[in-house]
Enzyme design. Sequence first.
Site, PDB file in Angstrom:
ATOM      1  N   GLU A 260       0.845  -1.094  -0.032  1.00  0.00           N
ATOM      2  CA  GLU A 260       0.000  -0.094   0.041  1.00  0.00           C
ATOM      3  C   GLU A 260       0.925   1.303   0.026  1.00  0.00           C
ATOM      4  O   GLU A 260       1.688   1.490   0.804  1.00  0.00           O
ATOM      5  CB  GLU A 260      -1.066   0.009   1.290  1.00  0.00           C
ATOM      6  CG  GLU A 260      -1.741   1.286   1.388  1.00  0.00           C
ATOM      7  CD  GLU A 260      -2.657   1.549   0.287  1.00  0.00           C
ATOM      8  OE1 GLU A 260      -3.311   0.659  -0.270  1.00  0.00           O
ATOM      9  OE2 GLU A 260      -2.591   2.822  -0.286  1.00  0.00           O
ATOM     10  N   THR A 304      -6.219   2.644  -4.980  1.00  0.00           N
ATOM     11  CA  THR A 304      -5.714   1.172  -4.959  1.00  0.00           C
ATOM     12  C   THR A 304      -6.599   0.329  -5.823  1.00  0.00           C
ATOM     13  O   THR A 304      -5.878  -0.668  -6.601  1.00  0.00           O
ATOM     14  CB  THR A 304      -6.123   0.908  -3.419  1.00  0.00           C
ATOM     15  OG1 THR A 304      -5.637   1.572  -2.558  1.00  0.00           O
ATOM     16  CG2 THR A 304      -5.781  -0.743  -3.086  1.00  0.00           C
ATOM     17  N   HIS A 420      -1.022   3.228   4.940  1.00  0.00           N
ATOM     18  CA  HIS A 420      -2.029   4.250   4.084  1.00  0.00           C
ATOM     19  C   HIS A 420      -2.139   5.318   5.015  1.00  0.00           C
ATOM     20  O   HIS A 420      -2.169   5.647   6.100  1.00  0.00           O
ATOM     21  CB  HIS A 420      -3.432   3.302   4.286  1.00  0.00           C
ATOM     22  CG  HIS A 420      -4.287   3.946   3.255  1.00  0.00           C
ATOM     23  ND1 HIS A 420      -4.845   5.232   3.397  1.00  0.00           N
ATOM     24  CD2 HIS A 420      -5.059   3.568   2.158  1.00  0.00           C
ATOM     25  CE1 HIS A 420      -5.733   5.363   2.565  1.00  0.00           C
ATOM     26  NE2 HIS A 420      -5.713   4.592   1.760  1.00  0.00           N
ATOM     27  N   ASP A 481       1.221   0.075  -4.868  1.00  0.00           N
ATOM     28  CA  ASP A 481       0.024   0.535  -5.912  1.00  0.00           C
ATOM     29  C   ASP A 481       0.250   1.856  -6.308  1.00  0.00           C
ATOM     30  O   ASP A 481      -0.170   2.333  -7.339  1.00  0.00           O
ATOM     31  CB  ASP A 481      -1.083   0.197  -5.049  1.00  0.00           C
ATOM     32  CG  ASP A 481      -1.114   1.020  -3.722  1.00  0.00           C
ATOM     33  OD1 ASP A 481      -0.411   1.472  -3.113  1.00  0.00           O
ATOM     34  OD2 ASP A 481      -2.636   0.839  -3.395  1.00  0.00           O
ATOM     35  N   HIS A 482       0.569   2.907  -5.475  1.00  0.00           N
ATOM     36  CA  HIS A 482       0.585   4.336  -5.853  1.00  0.00           C
ATOM     37  C   HIS A 482       1.160   4.988  -4.986  1.00  0.00           C
ATOM     38  O   HIS A 482       1.783   4.716  -3.947  1.00  0.00           O
ATOM     39  CB  HIS A 482      -0.913   4.821  -6.265  1.00  0.00           C
ATOM     40  CG  HIS A 482      -1.800   4.663  -4.693  1.00  0.00           C
ATOM     41  ND1 HIS A 482      -1.449   5.150  -3.669  1.00  0.00           N
ATOM     42  CD2 HIS A 482      -2.761   3.821  -4.599  1.00  0.00           C
ATOM     43  CE1 HIS A 482      -2.322   4.619  -2.845  1.00  0.00           C
ATOM     44  NE2 HIS A 482      -3.019   4.054  -3.393  1.00  0.00           N
TER      45      HIS A 482
HETATM   46 MN    MN Z   1      -3.685   2.177  -2.058  1.00  0.00          MN
END
Ligand code: MN
Length: 712
Positions: A260, A304, A420, A481-482
């Site tokens: 994440e 996500t 996160h 993911d980002h």
């Molecule tokens: Mn994410």
Amino acid sequence: MKKQALLKSIQTRTGFLTLLVILFWIKYLFVGYFDFNLGLSDPYQHIILWTSPLGTSILLISIGFYFPKPVVSYVMMLIMDGLNTVLLFANVLYYRQFSDFITVKTITNAAKVAPGLGKSAVSLLNPTDIFIWIDIGVVIILLVFKKIKIDQRSYGLSTPFAISSFGVFLIGLNIFLAESSRPRLLRNTFDRSYVVKYLGLDTYTAYDGIKSAQTVQDNKSINTAELNRILVNRQKNYASPNKRLFGIEKGKNVIVIHLESFQQFLINLKVNGKEVTPFLNSLYRNKNTISFSNFYHQVGLGRTSDAENMLETSTYGISDGSLFTSLGSENTFQAAPQILRQHNYSSAVFHGNVGTFWNRNNVYKNLGYSYFFDQKYFSSARTDKIGYGLKDKLLFAESIKYLEQMQQPFYCKYITVTNHIPFSMDEEDLDPTFKTSKTSDTTINNYFQTAHYLDQAVKEFFTYLKKSKLYDNSMVLIYGDHYALSNSENQTLAPIIGASKDTWNDFNNVQMQRVPFMINAPNLHGFRDNQVAGEIDVLPTLLHLLGIDNKNYIQFGSDVFSPNYKQWVVFRNGTIVSKKYVIIGNKGIKGTVYDRRSGRQILHYSKKEKAEITALAKKGKQALKDSDLLNNHNLLRFYTPLGFVPDDPNRYDYANNYQRMLQITKMLGSNSTSLYSQKHKSTTNLYKTDAIQLQNRQKEITQVPASAFANN
Ligand code: MN
């Protein structure tokens, strides 16, 4: 004297309306300059920004003017002003987290993503937010104390109509100014910030609403001719497999670890003399890892879920929301779990948040996942969770009792959550030997701590994989993911990663969109791959490693190991990165272009550069457009690739995963290929974690919780 005149002028109803409009105007400009990053360059753009909120706020507040009863009229004007402020404020909060504006789809799908979002909203508040609300408070107080008296005269319909018309006129003028500065602004909306910059937030929201409604209409008029065109186009772009690597991992288990919000700059980064993610760093240079250094995330508003969508389907997320929440319940997919099922794979996702988040509980069925282990399959003590769900160390540790029951080969995905935003950690989970940074930005300081925690969680999981020997016939795929940090935070971060705050520019922001991508397996000869690649390329690459040709599938990425692999990625906002260039936005040579290797802006284009950049820009637009057509119109329902047998999503019931696994094992008897069956015993005792929550709680690791058996 002046003060007197001013006070007097707001005692009329038109004066009151003017006051509200001016106050709203001031705070809109405040937000436009200090909260949004609209990239205002020339004076003309400033003028447009100044005019953009006027027309709509006059029009909105004038609605209150139509009410004949004076008190009602005043209250309604205040309510309209208040609603406009709510929209402004919601966008400010949203922008702080996502560097983007709210779309109508985001609002209509809010219920599907809402659980868990509340907490980070509070952390997004700023002291300056008081300016957004204070004017309404003051006006109400002035009304209550009769400093502003309610104008009791009757106005009929002509005055309010004149005011509304004036508002409409200003909106028209604004559109005219915008259109003359940026022709075709509304037809080419890759980037919402342009629409807001030129037309203001209200017009943007109205436009976005109309556009979403149109999309629904369009759906009916598209036919399979488009599908055939896309299919032909995709096959033209097909990249044939690399002979040396094709099928090298055939029949292996695939374990995907979704890190994440994990950015590439964390790899090998030291903070206060210590590595932030020592285990992932060691994996990055491991002799059995192919690791990428220029791998970009390509997510849009779906974050996500966009990353997941690209990895599972090799199609892009949609332009105006999350594909998972907007289309995922209905669409037909040809996704990794389904493709692999044709080759006898079972599949599962492990995730410590509620199953409804991003609509996963529905989407995963359509993607073909046999099992989805969400929050209710894991422990649920208050200290076991933080932020968006179960702490990562617990997720991995408690997943083993399910993982060992999976029939092999399997395709399994772990979606971590602890790292996160806002990157909160409980004191008890902090590593006392790791001291984080002390920048002015707590988000950044927290980020290193949660990334460090995630690193430890992955390490514990790897240790188990090796101990249980599951590792021997598996390949592990790890990706971020980002981004975690927004463009506004990047400048504070700059010194930590050895960059300069003063020279930080769009090129640096693009480079910050790099995330890790690593493929690790015991039989792989590892190396550092410096090619430009992105999330869209993962599925074709994976399929070829497993010896499955992706030729008949409609996929927008390519196998990065193919001899015909073309190094390029397109972001959801149109920005393109290729071997040579970084092309900002979707404007080709009319926008800003950097030389990727030197990082210098190209100011004068050679003929060759012009042609290459223009071709890339065209290719990028076409790819996004085709992917949108395919997904928005659900075209895959008309196409079944050769040798592909679609399965019935309704056959999966994620409420009884565990019972279904045991039934299958029982049915297969001595043919069961699960790790548990092979060893004739559980391997959960091999899992070692230092998670304080699980000390003296072996039960959580070994036993399936009662909630997993709940019928729902
Ligand atoms: Mn994410």
